[in-house]
Design a protein around this motif. Structure first.
Motif, short mmCIF file in Angstrom:
data_model
loop_
_atom_site.label_atom_id
_atom_site.label_comp_id
_atom_site.label_asym_id
_atom_site.label_seq_id
_atom_site.Cartn_x
_atom_site.Cartn_y
_atom_site.Cartn_z
N UNK A 1 72.83 111.35 50.73
CA UNK A 1 72.96 112.77 51.05
C UNK A 1 73.03 112.89 52.57
N UNK A 2 73.56 114.00 53.04
CA UNK A 2 73.65 114.24 54.48
C UNK A 2 72.45 115.07 54.91
N UNK A 3 71.66 114.51 55.82
CA UNK A 3 70.51 115.23 56.36
C UNK A 3 70.98 116.33 57.30
N UNK A 4 71.90 115.98 58.20
CA UNK A 4 72.45 116.98 59.11
C UNK A 4 73.64 116.40 59.85
N UNK A 5 74.42 117.29 60.44
CA UNK A 5 75.51 116.91 61.33
C UNK A 5 75.07 117.15 62.76
N UNK A 6 75.46 116.25 63.65
CA UNK A 6 75.13 116.39 65.06
C UNK A 6 76.41 116.42 65.88
N UNK A 7 76.46 117.31 66.85
CA UNK A 7 77.62 117.41 67.71
C UNK A 7 77.67 116.22 68.67
N UNK A 8 78.74 116.15 69.43
CA UNK A 8 78.89 115.05 70.39
C UNK A 8 77.69 115.02 71.33
N UNK A 9 76.96 113.90 71.39
CA UNK A 9 75.72 113.85 72.17
C UNK A 9 75.94 113.41 73.61
N UNK A 10 74.91 113.56 74.43
CA UNK A 10 74.95 112.94 75.75
C UNK A 10 74.61 111.45 75.58
N UNK A 11 74.66 110.71 76.69
CA UNK A 11 74.50 109.25 76.62
C UNK A 11 73.13 108.86 76.06
#
Length: 356
Positions: free
Chosen positions: A169-179
């Motif tokens: 299952x998908x817990x969550x989606x995350x946007x493009x992160x910093x380094x």
């Protein structure tokens, strides 16, 4: 049956000057002898025949795509009247598929990915189909195990393992992160890159749009009602232009109750910018990735792309991108590749549209 959708409406501005409005990157052979969209269709052949494959693109690209993919019927290459992001694109495709096959499954693929292991790609799709047979309301996405802490990709966090299936299952989606955040994601071991490849039932995605984006769905429904009539083209133009564009991630993926991620069993590359050349082509002893003819004198870690009959010479350079075309040449530090879009915007500002 499984119907494949190729999303091919992008302009590929980060691949300027090779990529232009009339010939964006999906029409170019950036990773081999076949163009990106031809290579996409090639690997789909194992899971979806030509008469069950659709390309959703811009009106301006219908003709060149039809030329590159002659195996597709003309009605299966659909031109959007205007750009409205991926959710309306997916909704339009779902309406077309559902009109032909109400119980259809849909595999949605961007036109600019490199996946050379066609058998493994088919294996992943088949795994997804088996999940949909037991979970018909699920939305399935394919995640890529990170090979480095990328800042240019979105991430998917895995949740609980799905019983009887090699999926989560998908817990969550995350946007493009910093380094820093990207490193944390990779170290956690539960995050995958979001490939942007999806599998679902056509009716599931239409129902999800109706629930989460009712206004968008209303326009899509009007288009659906006109399929097969003399009013289809006019209805598509009018209703599609009226849609407030949004990505499928925001519109549905992050809000749907039953989202499943399969870790892709295939290698994958999102050919998003000139940096991809260094991953897709052999490098010389100085780390230069070269397409075409190049003479490098004390030149290291450069990306060189020259047209046939032209030689690029670099002297005492490092980490440089050089791209040559008949009417424009790009030179930029590799660290500034994202700023290629600024060059295209400046061309537009100066009304130099012949170079766009």
């Amino acid at each position: 049956m499984l119907h494949a959708i190729i999303m091919a409406g992008g302009s590929g501005t980060r691949f300027w000057p090779a990529s232009r409005r009339a010939t964006p990157k999906q029409l170019l052979p950036l990773a081999g002898e076949r163009s990106m969209i031809q290579a996409t269709r090639d690997r789909l052949d194992a899971v979806s025949p030509a008469d069950q494959t659709y390309v959703i693109t811009s009106k301006a690209l219908v003709s060149p795509i039809t030329e590159q993919l002659p195996e597709l019927t003309a009605c299966n290459v659909v031109g959007e009247p205007c750009r409205r992001d991926t959710a309306p694109c997916v909704g339009l495709a779902a309406a077309l598929v559902a009109a032909k096959d109400p119980d259809a499954m849909m595999l949605v693929c961007p036109s600019d990915h490199v996946i050379e292991q066609h058998d493994r790609f088919a294996e992943g799709v088949q795994r997804g189909q088996k999940i949909l047979e037991q979970h018909p309301n699920a939305i399935i996405t394919f995640g890529i195990r990170p090979s480095y802490p990328a800042e240019s990709f979105g991430y998917i966090q895995q949740g609980e393992k799905l019983p009887e299936h090699d999926a989560f299952t998908v817990e969550c989606f995350r946007e493009k992160p910093d380094a820093k955040t990207a490193r944390e994601y990779v170290e956690a071991g539960t995050f995958l890159w979001n490939s942007g490849i999806f599998l679902w039932r056509a009716q599931t995605i239409l129902d999800a749009l109706k629930k989460h984006e009712p206004e968008m769905h209303s326009h899509i429904q009007k288009i659906a009602d006109a399929i097969g009539t003399d009013d289809f083209d006019d209805t598509l133009q009018r209703e599609f232009e009226a849609i407030d564009g949004k990505s499928i991630d925001y519109a549905v993926m992050e809000r749907h109750e039953e989202v499943v991620v399969i870790e892709a069993p295939f290698d994958w590359d999102d050919v998003g910018s000139w940096q991809a050349v260094s991953r897709l082509h052999p490098q010389d002893e100085d780390g230069n990735a070269v397409v075409g003819s190049h003479i490098g004198i004390d030149s290291k870690n450069c990306i060189i792309h020259a047209r046939p009959g032209h030689t690029i010479v670099t002297i005492d350079t490092e980490d440089l991108i050089v791209v040559q075309t008949p009417d424009a040449t790009l030179g930029a530090p590799r660290s500034c590749e994202e700023r290629v879009r600024e060059a295209v915007a400046e061309l537009d500002r100066r009304k130099m549209t012949d170079l766009m």
